[in-house]
Design an enzyme around this catalytic site. Structure first.
Site, PDB file in Angstrom:
ATOM      1  N   LYS A 108       0.858  -1.188   0.000  1.00 45.27           N
ATOM      2  CA  LYS A 108       0.000   0.000   0.000  1.00 45.27           C
ATOM      3  C   LYS A 108       0.893   1.236   0.000  1.00 45.27           C
ATOM      4  CE  LYS A 108      -4.522   0.952   0.550  1.00 45.27           C
ATOM      5  NZ  LYS A 108      -5.735   0.232   0.177  1.00 45.27           N
ATOM      6  N   GLY A 146     -21.503   6.436  -0.174  1.00 47.38           N
ATOM      7  CA  GLY A 146     -20.522   6.790  -1.200  1.00 47.38           C
ATOM      8  C   GLY A 146     -20.627   5.884  -2.411  1.00 47.38           C
ATOM      9  N   ALA A 150     -21.785   2.015  -1.746  1.00 50.44           N
ATOM     10  CA  ALA A 150     -23.177   1.979  -1.277  1.00 50.44           C
ATOM     11  C   ALA A 150     -24.138   2.356  -2.393  1.00 50.44           C
ATOM     12  CB  ALA A 150     -23.347   2.914  -0.075  1.00 50.44           C
TER      13      ALA A 150
HETATM   14  P1  NAD Z   1     -16.532   6.819  -0.650  1.00 51.17           P
HETATM   15  O1  NAD Z   1     -15.540   7.816  -0.154  1.00 51.17           O
HETATM   16  O2  NAD Z   1     -17.101   6.978  -2.017  1.00 51.17           O
HETATM   17  O3  NAD Z   1     -17.781   6.744   0.357  1.00 51.17           O
HETATM   18  C1  NAD Z   1     -17.674   6.834   1.726  1.00 51.17           C
HETATM   19  C2  NAD Z   1     -18.850   7.686   2.189  1.00 51.17           C
HETATM   20  O4  NAD Z   1     -18.885   7.647   3.611  1.00 51.17           O
HETATM   21  C3  NAD Z   1     -18.737   9.153   1.797  1.00 51.17           C
HETATM   22  O5  NAD Z   1     -19.931   9.563   1.167  1.00 51.17           O
HETATM   23  C4  NAD Z   1     -18.524   9.875   3.124  1.00 51.17           C
HETATM   24  O6  NAD Z   1     -19.107  11.164   3.154  1.00 51.17           O
HETATM   25  C5  NAD Z   1     -19.215   8.935   4.085  1.00 51.17           C
HETATM   26  N1  NAD Z   1     -18.770   9.028   5.470  1.00 51.17           N
HETATM   27  C6  NAD Z   1     -17.533   9.284   5.961  1.00 51.17           C
HETATM   28  N2  NAD Z   1     -17.541   9.239   7.298  1.00 51.17           N
HETATM   29  C7  NAD Z   1     -18.812   8.939   7.675  1.00 51.17           C
HETATM   30  C8  NAD Z   1     -19.439   8.746   8.918  1.00 51.17           C
HETATM   31  N3  NAD Z   1     -18.777   8.859  10.069  1.00 51.17           N
HETATM   32  N4  NAD Z   1     -20.757   8.468   8.929  1.00 51.17           N
HETATM   33  C9  NAD Z   1     -21.462   8.371   7.779  1.00 51.17           C
HETATM   34  N5  NAD Z   1     -20.899   8.537   6.553  1.00 51.17           N
HETATM   35  C10 NAD Z   1     -19.604   8.820   6.508  1.00 51.17           C
HETATM   36  O7  NAD Z   1     -15.856   5.392  -0.467  1.00 51.17           O
HETATM   37  P2  NAD Z   1     -16.229   4.017  -1.154  1.00 51.17           P
HETATM   38  O8  NAD Z   1     -15.336   3.823  -2.327  1.00 51.17           O
HETATM   39  O9  NAD Z   1     -17.685   3.880  -1.298  1.00 51.17           O
HETATM   40  O10 NAD Z   1     -15.700   3.005  -0.046  1.00 51.17           O
HETATM   41  C11 NAD Z   1     -16.376   2.853   1.183  1.00 51.17           C
HETATM   42  C12 NAD Z   1     -15.508   2.039   2.134  1.00 51.17           C
HETATM   43  O11 NAD Z   1     -15.216   0.767   1.546  1.00 51.17           O
HETATM   44  C13 NAD Z   1     -14.138   2.648   2.443  1.00 51.17           C
HETATM   45  O12 NAD Z   1     -13.778   2.281   3.756  1.00 51.17           O
HETATM   46  C14 NAD Z   1     -13.203   1.958   1.462  1.00 51.17           C
HETATM   47  O13 NAD Z   1     -11.868   1.925   1.938  1.00 51.17           O
HETATM   48  C15 NAD Z   1     -13.819   0.569   1.430  1.00 51.17           C
HETATM   49  N6  NAD Z   1     -13.554  -0.159   0.193  1.00 51.17           N
HETATM   50  C16 NAD Z   1     -13.940   0.376  -1.011  1.00 51.17           C
HETATM   51  C17 NAD Z   1     -13.692  -0.329  -2.172  1.00 51.17           C
HETATM   52  C18 NAD Z   1     -14.113   0.227  -3.513  1.00 51.17           C
HETATM   53  O14 NAD Z   1     -14.074  -0.521  -4.504  1.00 51.17           O
HETATM   54  N7  NAD Z   1     -14.513   1.475  -3.622  1.00 51.17           N
HETATM   55  C19 NAD Z   1     -13.047  -1.573  -2.132  1.00 51.17           C
HETATM   56  C20 NAD Z   1     -12.685  -2.094  -0.886  1.00 51.17           C
HETATM   57  C21 NAD Z   1     -12.946  -1.379   0.261  1.00 51.17           C
END
Ligand code: NAD
Length: 355
Positions: free
Chosen positions: A80, A182, A185
């Site tokens: 990473k 995000g 979701a």
């Molecule tokens: P993203 O940044 O698009 O969405 C995260 C959302 O969470 C944002 O809208 C943000 O405003 C909201 N948020 C932050 N803190 C918050 C809180 N305390 N309460 C409520 N909402 C809050 O990220 P993503 O790509 O959708 O990923 C979501 C999670 O999944 C992250 O932890 C990421 O590391 C993990 N993840 C994502 C992927 C991927 O393919 N995108 C893959 C593996 C893991």
């Protein structure tokens, strides 16, 4: 922080500090384990409060990638990178290309991709300096944004857990509380709605929550209230360490199945969930869809083959649940064992034939 002690404690291979004064680059590349193959993991850009925080984040996340890649059956190790910068203010083509040169200097021991604060466009810049990058835009032969694949894997994991808890993988009539609306979701919501589930969501970005309320007709609660929502599935899709001493006693769900990385604040919280009768789907099993999808870029991206493999998360999840049950251990421990045993077995083969 004693870096060498920390590295020795968790068997890290290498940490590289990268700097380019002219473009303001300060980056860390952490390689945890390359037993199964070159290390693969995203590059995160964040305005870290200190260098120590950025180094620790790179180390912690790199180790997580070792487990995720191993359990997903990928021939990849864990690595990473973190860049100390504010993506909204400090990012530039030159900075991303400078980072790409450092990736290139490692000769393929570390393969980079997107993470928080970094986009497919940045991968394009990085790819001008190194071939050790995945997550390129579809137009450039890449696999694009991994979030849709992550959502598919998340749904598969929910189905397995539903079958375990309720005897059917159907989510019809179930309530899912989604923390964070995000990218992942947003891809998940239509699946849940099609399956007949009710969604209660929250996001710290008010405009995002309100937008989702309108577009998907979901119920919205304030972010701090999400732990108290009576629901069948709590789905953390925002941040890490959300399952802790303060939140676990508040949960009113039968299971936790979400995509956020590092959901358990500490290992012992896996047991705390089990003690409360809450089924925990280990995060790195659930959210491997993105990296599985990315791994198909190495052989020429084939979306159908990738999707098929992502859906295999269903069977990995089944294995984890079965093992936890038969050995009387937590699901988190069962997932760790799955990854560790695969790495150990390959390490053993390498020893046997090459040393
Ligand atoms: P993203 O940044 O698009 O969405 C995260 C959302 O969470 C944002 O809208 C943000 O405003 C909201 N948020 C932050 N803190 C918050 C809180 N305390 N309460 C409520 N909402 C809050 O990220 P993503 O790509 O959708 O990923 C979501 C999670 O999944 C992250 O932890 C990421 O590391 C993990 N993840 C994502 C992927 C991927 O393919 N995108 C893959 C593996 C893991």
């Amino acid at each position: 922080m004693k870096i060498f002690d920390y590295m020795a404690q968790y068997d890290y291979e290498q940490v590289v500090l990268c700097t380019d004064k002219a473009v303001g680059l300060r980056a860390i590349i952490a390689i945890h384990d390359t037993t199964l193959g070159p290390s693969l993991g995203g590059c995160r850009m964040w305005p870290y409060a200190s260098e120590e925080e950025a180094i620790l984040d790179a180390l912690r996340l790199a180790r997580g990638m070792t487990y995720k890649n191993a359990a997903a059956g990928l021939d990849m190790g864990g690595g990473k990178a973190t860049i100390i910068a504010d993506p909204a203010r400090d990012k530039s083509e030159a900075l991303m290309r400078a980072f790409g040169r450092f990736v290139e200097s490692l000769g393929g021991r570390y393969i980079t991709t997107e993470d928080v604060g970094v986009t497919t466009k940045d991968m394009e810049f990085i790819s001008t300096e190194t071939s050790h990058v995945v997550g390129l835009p579809l137009a450039l032969g890449g696999s694009g944004d991994p979030s849709s694949a992550t959502a598919v894997g998340l749904l598969e994991a929910m189905k397995v857990c539903a079958r375990e808890a309720w005897g059917s993988e159907s989510l019809k009539g179930k309530t899912v509380a989604v923390q964070g609306l995000g990218k992942v979701a947003t891809y998940l919501l239509p699946y849940l709605q099609k399956g007949g589930a009710k969604v209660v969501g929250c996001d710290v970005r008010r405009e995002v929550a309100q937008g989702h309320k309108k577009e998907y007709a979901i119920e919205i609660v304030p972010p701090e209230k999400i732990y108290d929502v009576p629901c069948d599935i709590f789905s953390p899709c925002a941040l890490g360490a959300v399952l802790n001493d303060k939140t676990i006693p508040r949960l009113k769900c039968r299971m936790v199945v979400g995509c956020a990385n590092n959901q358990l604040a500490e290992d012992r919280h896996g047991q705390a969930l089990m003690d409360r009768g809450i089924l925990y789907a280990p995060d790195f099993i659930v959210n491997a869809g993105g990296v599985i999808n990315l791994s198909f870029e190495f052989t020429g991206y084939d979306p159908e083959a990738a999707l098929d493999r992502v859906k295999g998360i269903y069977h990995t999840m089944e294995q984890v649940l079965a093992r936890a049950k038969s050995q009387g251990i937590t699901t988190a421990q069962a997932a760790d064992l799955l990854a560790e045993e695969r790495i150990q077995s390959v390490r053993h083969i390498k020893k046997l034939y090459f040393e």
